[in-house]
Enzyme design. Sequence first.
Site, PDB file in Angstrom:
ATOM      1  N   LYS A 169       2.414  -3.395   7.258  1.00  0.00           N
ATOM      2  CA  LYS A 169       2.613  -3.597   5.813  1.00  0.00           C
ATOM      3  C   LYS A 169       4.056  -3.229   5.434  1.00  0.00           C
ATOM      4  CE  LYS A 169      -0.036  -4.626   3.100  1.00  0.00           C
ATOM      5  NZ  LYS A 169      -0.422  -5.994   2.621  1.00  0.00           N
TER       6      LYS A 169
ATOM      7  N   TYR B  81      -1.391  -0.445  11.138  1.00  0.00           N
ATOM      8  CA  TYR B  81      -1.633  -1.117   9.853  1.00  0.00           C
ATOM      9  C   TYR B  81      -0.483  -0.849   8.883  1.00  0.00           C
ATOM     10  CZ  TYR B  81      -3.254  -1.559   5.022  1.00  0.00           C
ATOM     11  OH  TYR B  81      -3.331  -1.859   3.680  1.00  0.00           O
TER      12      TYR B  81
ATOM     13  N   THR C 206       0.822  -1.204   0.000  1.00  0.00           N
ATOM     14  CA  THR C 206       0.000   0.000   0.000  1.00  0.00           C
ATOM     15  C   THR C 206       0.863   1.263   0.000  1.00  0.00           C
ATOM     16  OG1 THR C 206      -1.410   1.312   1.482  1.00  0.00           O
ATOM     17  CG2 THR C 206      -0.148  -0.407   2.508  1.00  0.00           C
ATOM     18  N   ASP C 207       0.338   2.334  -0.554  1.00  0.00           N
ATOM     19  CA  ASP C 207       1.066   3.615  -0.509  1.00  0.00           C
ATOM     20  C   ASP C 207       1.180   4.148   0.924  1.00  0.00           C
ATOM     21  OD1 ASP C 207      -1.593   4.365  -0.138  1.00  0.00           O
ATOM     22  OD2 ASP C 207      -1.604   5.920  -1.689  1.00  0.00           O
ATOM     23  N   GLU C 208       0.396   3.563   1.849  1.00  0.00           N
ATOM     24  CA  GLU C 208       0.410   4.072   3.228  1.00  0.00           C
ATOM     25  C   GLU C 208       1.751   3.830   3.922  1.00  0.00           C
ATOM     26  OE1 GLU C 208      -3.174   3.466   5.475  1.00  0.00           O
ATOM     27  OE2 GLU C 208      -4.368   3.258   3.653  1.00  0.00           O
TER      28      GLU C 208
HETATM   29  P1  NAD Z   1      -9.836  -7.193   2.993  1.00  0.00           P
HETATM   30  O1  NAD Z   1      -9.762  -6.897   4.443  1.00  0.00           O
HETATM   31  O2  NAD Z   1     -11.087  -6.913   2.261  1.00  0.00           O
HETATM   32  O3  NAD Z   1      -9.510  -8.752   2.746  1.00  0.00           O
HETATM   33  C1  NAD Z   1      -8.450  -9.407   3.377  1.00  0.00           C
HETATM   34  C2  NAD Z   1      -8.654 -10.914   3.203  1.00  0.00           C
HETATM   35  O4  NAD Z   1      -7.545 -11.585   3.814  1.00  0.00           O
HETATM   36  C3  NAD Z   1      -9.916 -11.462   3.862  1.00  0.00           C
HETATM   37  O5  NAD Z   1     -10.585 -12.342   2.994  1.00  0.00           O
HETATM   38  C4  NAD Z   1      -9.383 -12.211   5.086  1.00  0.00           C
HETATM   39  O6  NAD Z   1     -10.211 -13.307   5.484  1.00  0.00           O
HETATM   40  C5  NAD Z   1      -8.033 -12.686   4.579  1.00  0.00           C
HETATM   41  N1  NAD Z   1      -7.098 -12.941   5.689  1.00  0.00           N
HETATM   42  C6  NAD Z   1      -6.840 -12.150   6.751  1.00  0.00           C
HETATM   43  N2  NAD Z   1      -5.941 -12.751   7.557  1.00  0.00           N
HETATM   44  C7  NAD Z   1      -5.592 -13.914   6.953  1.00  0.00           C
HETATM   45  C8  NAD Z   1      -4.697 -14.966   7.286  1.00  0.00           C
HETATM   46  N3  NAD Z   1      -3.955 -14.911   8.401  1.00  0.00           N
HETATM   47  N4  NAD Z   1      -4.589 -16.012   6.452  1.00  0.00           N
HETATM   48  C9  NAD Z   1      -5.337 -16.098   5.320  1.00  0.00           C
HETATM   49  N5  NAD Z   1      -6.223 -15.140   4.966  1.00  0.00           N
HETATM   50  C10 NAD Z   1      -6.338 -14.069   5.780  1.00  0.00           C
HETATM   51  O7  NAD Z   1      -8.589  -6.444   2.357  1.00  0.00           O
HETATM   52  P2  NAD Z   1      -8.438  -5.786   0.904  1.00  0.00           P
HETATM   53  O8  NAD Z   1      -8.926  -4.399   0.948  1.00  0.00           O
HETATM   54  O9  NAD Z   1      -8.951  -6.728  -0.101  1.00  0.00           O
HETATM   55  O10 NAD Z   1      -6.838  -5.706   0.804  1.00  0.00           O
HETATM   56  C11 NAD Z   1      -6.098  -6.783   0.227  1.00  0.00           C
HETATM   57  C12 NAD Z   1      -4.623  -6.422   0.242  1.00  0.00           C
HETATM   58  O11 NAD Z   1      -4.407  -5.232  -0.503  1.00  0.00           O
HETATM   59  C13 NAD Z   1      -4.067  -6.149   1.647  1.00  0.00           C
HETATM   60  O12 NAD Z   1      -2.789  -6.718   1.723  1.00  0.00           O
HETATM   61  C14 NAD Z   1      -4.008  -4.635   1.723  1.00  0.00           C
HETATM   62  O13 NAD Z   1      -2.990  -4.215   2.580  1.00  0.00           O
HETATM   63  C15 NAD Z   1      -3.697  -4.281   0.284  1.00  0.00           C
HETATM   64  N6  NAD Z   1      -4.152  -2.945  -0.159  1.00  0.00           N
HETATM   65  C16 NAD Z   1      -5.449  -2.562   0.036  1.00  0.00           C
HETATM   66  C17 NAD Z   1      -5.868  -1.317  -0.431  1.00  0.00           C
HETATM   67  C18 NAD Z   1      -7.304  -0.859  -0.274  1.00  0.00           C
HETATM   68  O14 NAD Z   1      -7.620   0.281  -0.597  1.00  0.00           O
HETATM   69  N7  NAD Z   1      -8.214  -1.707   0.193  1.00  0.00           N
HETATM   70  C19 NAD Z   1      -4.963  -0.473  -1.088  1.00  0.00           C
HETATM   71  C20 NAD Z   1      -3.638  -0.902  -1.269  1.00  0.00           C
HETATM   72  C21 NAD Z   1      -3.251  -2.149  -0.812  1.00  0.00           C
HETATM   73  P1  TYD Z   2     -10.351   4.426   4.807  1.00  0.00           P
HETATM   74  O1  TYD Z   2     -11.375   3.985   3.819  1.00  0.00           O
HETATM   75  O2  TYD Z   2     -10.404   3.857   6.179  1.00  0.00           O
HETATM   76  O3  TYD Z   2      -8.934   4.175   4.133  1.00  0.00           O
HETATM   77  P2  TYD Z   2      -7.445   4.614   4.628  1.00  0.00           P
HETATM   78  O4  TYD Z   2      -7.528   5.136   6.001  1.00  0.00           O
HETATM   79  O5  TYD Z   2      -6.713   3.327   4.572  1.00  0.00           O
HETATM   80  O6  TYD Z   2      -6.985   5.634   3.637  1.00  0.00           O
HETATM   81  O7  TYD Z   2     -10.436   6.002   4.944  1.00  0.00           O
HETATM   82  C1  TYD Z   2     -10.240   6.853   3.838  1.00  0.00           C
HETATM   83  C2  TYD Z   2     -10.237   8.274   4.350  1.00  0.00           C
HETATM   84  O8  TYD Z   2     -11.540   8.582   4.858  1.00  0.00           O
HETATM   85  C3  TYD Z   2      -9.289   8.513   5.505  1.00  0.00           C
HETATM   86  O9  TYD Z   2      -8.758   9.835   5.386  1.00  0.00           O
HETATM   87  C4  TYD Z   2     -10.169   8.434   6.747  1.00  0.00           C
HETATM   88  C5  TYD Z   2     -11.487   8.964   6.249  1.00  0.00           C
HETATM   89  N1  TYD Z   2     -12.706   8.411   6.878  1.00  0.00           N
HETATM   90  C6  TYD Z   2     -13.675   9.267   7.384  1.00  0.00           C
HETATM   91  O10 TYD Z   2     -13.547  10.496   7.350  1.00  0.00           O
HETATM   92  N2  TYD Z   2     -14.801   8.714   7.933  1.00  0.00           N
HETATM   93  C7  TYD Z   2     -14.978   7.360   8.007  1.00  0.00           C
HETATM   94  O11 TYD Z   2     -16.030   6.905   8.540  1.00  0.00           O
HETATM   95  C8  TYD Z   2     -13.986   6.501   7.473  1.00  0.00           C
HETATM   96  C9  TYD Z   2     -14.139   5.000   7.528  1.00  0.00           C
HETATM   97  C10 TYD Z   2     -12.845   7.062   6.907  1.00  0.00           C
END
Ligand code: NAD
Ligand code: TYD
Length: 352
Positions: free
Chosen positions: A162, A158, A133-135
């Site tokens: 990562k 988090y 993630t970019d975070e």
């Molecule tokens: P999500 O929370 O929707 O899904 C995560 C999945 O991983 C779930 O199905 C969960 O059951 C499974 N999981 C958790 N712990 C596990 C374990 N110990 N063993 C096996 N499975 C396990 O997450 P997401 O939003 O789909 O993110 C997927 C990946 O992408 C993550 O690594 C996250 O850091 C990365 N990512 C997410 C975003 C975003 O905006 N959502 C952006 C950049 C990177």
């Molecule tokens: P989020 O979807 O939790 O992603 P991330 O924190 O990983 O970027 O949140 C996106 C942005 O929205 C973040 O700046 C936090 C803000 N946010 C709110 O203002 N209200 C909310 O209820 C949530 C879940 C997030």
Amino acid sequence: MKRILVTGGCGFIGTNFIKFLFNNVSGEHTVVNVDKLTYAANPENLMDIEQNLPTRYFFEKADISDIEKIEKIIDKYEIDTIVNFAAESHVDRSIIGPQDFIQTNIIGTFCLLELVRKFQKMGKEIRFHQVSTDEVYGSLQGSEFFSETAPYNPSSPYSASKASADLLVKSYVNTYKIPATISLCSNNYGPYQFPEKLIPLMILNMLEGKELPVYGDGLHIRDWLFVEDHCSAIWMILQEGKIGESYNIGGNNQWENLKLIQFLATILAEKTGRNIEDFTKLIRFVKDRPGHDRRYAINSDKIRNELRWKESFDFTTGLRLTVDWYLNNLDWVEKVRSGDYLKWIEINYRNR
Ligand code: NAD
Ligand code: TYD
């Protein structure tokens, strides 16, 4: 043909990635989805694929930290590629309780890397891709963008977990020469996202007439990318990415949270025939998230120039598709929110 182990395939991006592999990519690849099935998972997401492609798609309920079980799965399916999505992924939850984040995101990734190293020693090379993630870069204050050479400076448990996982991947490339790549993506949105993240939470609260909690002053900035574009970028890295490299993936699409919520209100008004104010009047400024990163913005020139990746969805199109998906899948929302699906898992996966 690749034999791909996708971890976390029942979550948001993993589900979309597996659908992308079967719907958008030609070839006879096999996919094994390993998921622990946490609160964020819904194995029903992939029921259609499980039923229609029983010789090419397999589900295994397992924790990525269960090294013996994962080793058996790699052996059984003769895996040659691992794409690691499995993670605890929500910043707010990591602030309340970081332990699961350390366990899955760091230890879990370490276990997968150890297995790649073990198989390598036995003469079997497994390509490993870490979905990051970019975070990990931390917060931007000015108008600059993060490139792949920016130092890691994570703020939340988090992002720190990562970042730790990424550093382990880099160390395994340097030390053991395992064939790994990393992608660092900006905020995703789209179908199947658990309704705790900003966009699905706001869509559903608007529909239900609930308050829209905006953290702090609402001027925090995120760069948003439609999930299918993230999936296409990962697939491109698996095909053409250089071993040992990291690739930023971003949409060049920065939005302040408040403006984004207002834009979502216009789309909801368009879809439901109601007034924009019916939704915007629900906005409430609430206490800020501790350690809230002000701005993320990513420079994705490397993947665009070197691999010729490009997003296919502009923000308006992607958001309209997303709103439509939630409007048409309120039963899915009901299930993942109520935890009913946990009972469903118990019945359907009891013997796995
Ligand atoms: P999500 O929370 O929707 O899904 C995560 C999945 O991983 C779930 O199905 C969960 O059951 C499974 N999981 C958790 N712990 C596990 C374990 N110990 N063993 C096996 N499975 C396990 O997450 P997401 O939003 O789909 O993110 C997927 C990946 O992408 C993550 O690594 C996250 O850091 C990365 N990512 C997410 C975003 C975003 O905006 N959502 C952006 C950049 C990177
Ligand atoms: P989020 O979807 O939790 O992603 P991330 O924190 O990983 O970027 O949140 C996106 C942005 O929205 C973040 O700046 C936090 C803000 N946010 C709110 O203002 N209200 C909310 O209820 C949530 C879940 C997030």
